[in-house]
Design a protein around this motif. Sequence first.
Motif, mmCIF file in Angstrom:
data_model
loop_
_atom_site.group_PDB
_atom_site.id
_atom_site.type_symbol
_atom_site.label_atom_id
_atom_site.label_comp_id
_atom_site.label_asym_id
_atom_site.label_seq_id
_atom_site.Cartn_x
_atom_site.Cartn_y
_atom_site.Cartn_z
ATOM 1 N N ASP A 1 -15.084 11.754 0.572
ATOM 2 C CA ASP A 1 -13.705 12.366 0.644
ATOM 3 C C ASP A 1 -12.532 11.714 0.108
ATOM 4 O OD1 ASP A 1 -15.019 14.978 1.584
ATOM 5 O OD2 ASP A 1 -14.629 14.468 3.760
ATOM 6 N N LEU A 2 -12.716 10.394 0.474
ATOM 7 C CA LEU A 2 -11.673 9.512 0.099
ATOM 8 C C LEU A 2 -11.820 9.379 -1.260
ATOM 9 C CD1 LEU A 2 -9.294 7.573 0.627
ATOM 10 C CD2 LEU A 2 -10.985 5.835 1.086
ATOM 11 N N LEU A 3 -12.813 9.245 -2.095
ATOM 12 C CA LEU A 3 -12.964 9.358 -3.608
ATOM 13 C C LEU A 3 -12.203 10.489 -4.230
ATOM 14 C CD1 LEU A 3 -16.340 7.637 -4.409
ATOM 15 C CD2 LEU A 3 -14.085 6.868 -5.219
ATOM 16 N N ASN A 4 -12.513 11.711 -3.568
ATOM 17 C CA ASN A 4 -11.776 12.999 -4.317
ATOM 18 C C ASN A 4 -10.350 12.981 -3.896
ATOM 19 O OD1 ASN A 4 -14.256 13.999 -5.374
ATOM 20 N ND2 ASN A 4 -15.164 14.416 -3.223
ATOM 21 N N ASP A 5 -10.085 12.527 -2.704
ATOM 22 C CA ASP A 5 -8.477 12.553 -2.457
ATOM 23 C C ASP A 5 -7.754 11.496 -3.360
ATOM 24 O OD1 ASP A 5 -9.096 14.443 -0.269
ATOM 25 O OD2 ASP A 5 -8.830 12.945 1.251
ATOM 26 N N LEU A 6 -8.218 10.296 -3.421
ATOM 27 C CA LEU A 6 -7.606 9.652 -4.505
ATOM 28 C C LEU A 6 -7.798 10.041 -5.937
ATOM 29 C CD1 LEU A 6 -8.918 6.070 -3.068
ATOM 30 C CD2 LEU A 6 -6.855 6.923 -3.208
ATOM 31 N N PRO B 1 0.819 -1.037 -0.002
ATOM 32 C CA PRO B 1 -0.037 0.099 -0.035
ATOM 33 C C PRO B 1 0.869 1.163 0.025
ATOM 34 C CG PRO B 1 -0.357 -1.037 2.114
ATOM 35 C CD PRO B 1 0.514 -1.936 1.301
ATOM 36 N N GLU B 2 1.938 1.323 0.205
ATOM 37 C CA GLU B 2 3.082 2.231 0.264
ATOM 38 C C GLU B 2 3.245 2.733 -1.020
ATOM 39 O OE1 GLU B 2 5.866 1.564 2.892
ATOM 40 O OE2 GLU B 2 4.826 1.338 4.604
ATOM 41 N N ASP B 3 3.010 2.018 -2.222
ATOM 42 C CA ASP B 3 3.225 2.448 -3.748
ATOM 43 C C ASP B 3 2.006 3.354 -4.163
ATOM 44 O OD1 ASP B 3 3.153 2.367 -6.436
ATOM 45 O OD2 ASP B 3 3.797 0.560 -6.690
ATOM 46 N N LEU B 4 2.364 4.416 -3.984
ATOM 47 C CA LEU B 4 1.539 5.701 -4.204
ATOM 48 C C LEU B 4 0.878 5.361 -5.615
ATOM 49 C CD1 LEU B 4 0.142 8.018 -2.910
ATOM 50 C CD2 LEU B 4 1.945 9.494 -3.884
ATOM 51 N N ASP B 5 1.576 5.145 -6.453
ATOM 52 C CA ASP B 5 1.208 5.082 -8.067
ATOM 53 C C ASP B 5 -0.109 4.078 -8.000
ATOM 54 O OD1 ASP B 5 3.089 6.632 -8.537
ATOM 55 O OD2 ASP B 5 3.998 5.410 -9.845
ATOM 56 N N ASP B 6 0.203 2.718 -7.438
ATOM 57 C CA ASP B 6 -0.822 1.887 -7.455
ATOM 58 C C ASP B 6 -1.909 1.882 -6.533
ATOM 59 O OD1 ASP B 6 0.377 0.419 -9.458
ATOM 60 O OD2 ASP B 6 1.268 -1.182 -7.949
ATOM 61 N N LEU B 7 -1.743 2.369 -5.084
ATOM 62 C CA LEU B 7 -2.709 3.201 -4.512
ATOM 63 C C LEU B 7 -3.673 4.117 -5.026
ATOM 64 C CD1 LEU B 7 -3.984 2.670 -1.402
ATOM 65 C CD2 LEU B 7 -2.259 4.432 -0.857
ATOM 66 N N LYS C 1 -4.331 12.155 -10.198
ATOM 67 C CA LYS C 1 -4.057 13.055 -11.217
ATOM 68 C C LYS C 1 -2.577 13.540 -10.845
ATOM 69 C CE LYS C 1 -8.561 15.098 -11.780
ATOM 70 N NZ LYS C 1 -9.387 16.349 -11.439
ATOM 71 N N ALA C 2 -2.143 13.583 -9.679
ATOM 72 C CA ALA C 2 -0.757 14.018 -9.087
ATOM 73 C C ALA C 2 0.214 13.163 -9.769
ATOM 74 C CB ALA C 2 -0.655 14.017 -7.572
ATOM 75 N N VAL C 3 -0.116 11.538 -9.612
ATOM 76 C CA VAL C 3 0.798 10.681 -9.957
ATOM 77 C C VAL C 3 0.889 10.762 -11.590
ATOM 78 C CG1 VAL C 3 0.962 8.227 -10.299
ATOM 79 C CG2 VAL C 3 0.519 9.175 -8.052
ATOM 80 N N ALA C 4 -0.215 10.862 -12.060
ATOM 81 C CA ALA C 4 -0.499 10.550 -13.516
ATOM 82 C C ALA C 4 -0.052 11.742 -14.370
ATOM 83 C CB ALA C 4 -1.760 10.221 -13.968
ATOM 84 N N ASP D 1 0.635 17.452 -12.384
ATOM 85 C CA ASP D 1 -0.019 18.938 -12.207
ATOM 86 C C ASP D 1 -0.853 19.293 -11.097
ATOM 87 O OD1 ASP D 1 -2.301 17.559 -13.010
ATOM 88 O OD2 ASP D 1 -2.635 18.884 -14.820
ATOM 89 N N VAL D 2 -1.053 18.363 -10.199
ATOM 90 C CA VAL D 2 -1.827 18.447 -9.040
ATOM 91 C C VAL D 2 -1.329 18.075 -7.917
ATOM 92 C CG1 VAL D 2 -4.007 17.752 -7.950
ATOM 93 C CG2 VAL D 2 -4.031 17.954 -10.322
ATOM 94 N N LYS D 3 -1.232 18.805 -6.489
ATOM 95 C CA LYS D 3 -0.622 18.389 -5.645
ATOM 96 C C LYS D 3 -1.273 17.089 -4.871
ATOM 97 C CE LYS D 3 0.894 20.354 -1.056
ATOM 98 N NZ LYS D 3 0.646 19.401 -0.179
ATOM 99 N N ALA D 4 -0.400 16.355 -4.392
ATOM 100 C CA ALA D 4 -0.994 14.954 -3.760
ATOM 101 C C ALA D 4 -1.470 15.162 -2.556
ATOM 102 C CB ALA D 4 0.130 13.699 -3.739
ATOM 103 N N PRO D 5 -2.732 14.599 -2.320
ATOM 104 C CA PRO D 5 -3.238 14.938 -0.781
ATOM 105 C C PRO D 5 -2.470 14.173 0.126
ATOM 106 C CG PRO D 5 -4.612 13.426 -2.106
ATOM 107 C CD PRO D 5 -3.526 13.918 -3.007
ATOM 108 N N ASP D 6 -2.292 14.690 1.469
ATOM 109 C CA ASP D 6 -1.459 14.208 2.568
ATOM 110 C C ASP D 6 -2.361 13.043 3.281
ATOM 111 O OD1 ASP D 6 0.541 13.642 4.060
ATOM 112 O OD2 ASP D 6 0.092 15.325 5.753
ATOM 113 N N PHE D 7 -2.147 11.870 3.085
ATOM 114 C CA PHE D 7 -2.798 10.676 3.548
ATOM 115 C C PHE D 7 -1.863 9.800 3.961
ATOM 116 C CE2 PHE D 7 -4.274 10.259 -0.804
ATOM 117 C CZ PHE D 7 -3.526 8.965 -1.036
ATOM 118 N N GLU D 8 -2.290 8.912 4.877
ATOM 119 C CA GLU D 8 -1.506 7.703 5.553
ATOM 120 C C GLU D 8 -1.794 6.311 4.601
ATOM 121 O OE1 GLU D 8 1.103 7.368 7.832
ATOM 122 O OE2 GLU D 8 0.764 9.619 7.735
#
Length: 128
Positions: free
Chosen positions: A76-81, A22-28, A86-89, A92-99
Amino acid sequence: MPTAQEKLDLARRHLAKIQPDPEDLDDLSIYGLYCLEAAVEAAALQVEIKITKQHWEKANVARELHTQHGLPDIYDLLNDLNDSRKAVAYGDVKAPDFEDRDVAMEIERYVEAVEELVDSDDGQPLFS
């Protein structure tokens, strides 16, 4: 048109892609979003809520599923993901800060809740 069970199976396949790491931000970001969207579609099909392919509408349906059918609130989780995707792909968008591990567990809990809904006879979750 796919069935609720087929959409739930798709959600489970996406979930399997994030569980090993789950620490793989791209896949998550990508598969976590796809997983939740497929789970929302499964639940919507089960309780006969019309849904389109638009992300924002799936988030709104997720909120409706929460308020009317007792599923966890993942609006909110759907919108954060989606922002994370978008940040990963696109970068141009800042990735949200989540665990990431917490997010992965929340995704899994939602899929399990939808599974209970789909498996119930009356379209109601088996939990309170």
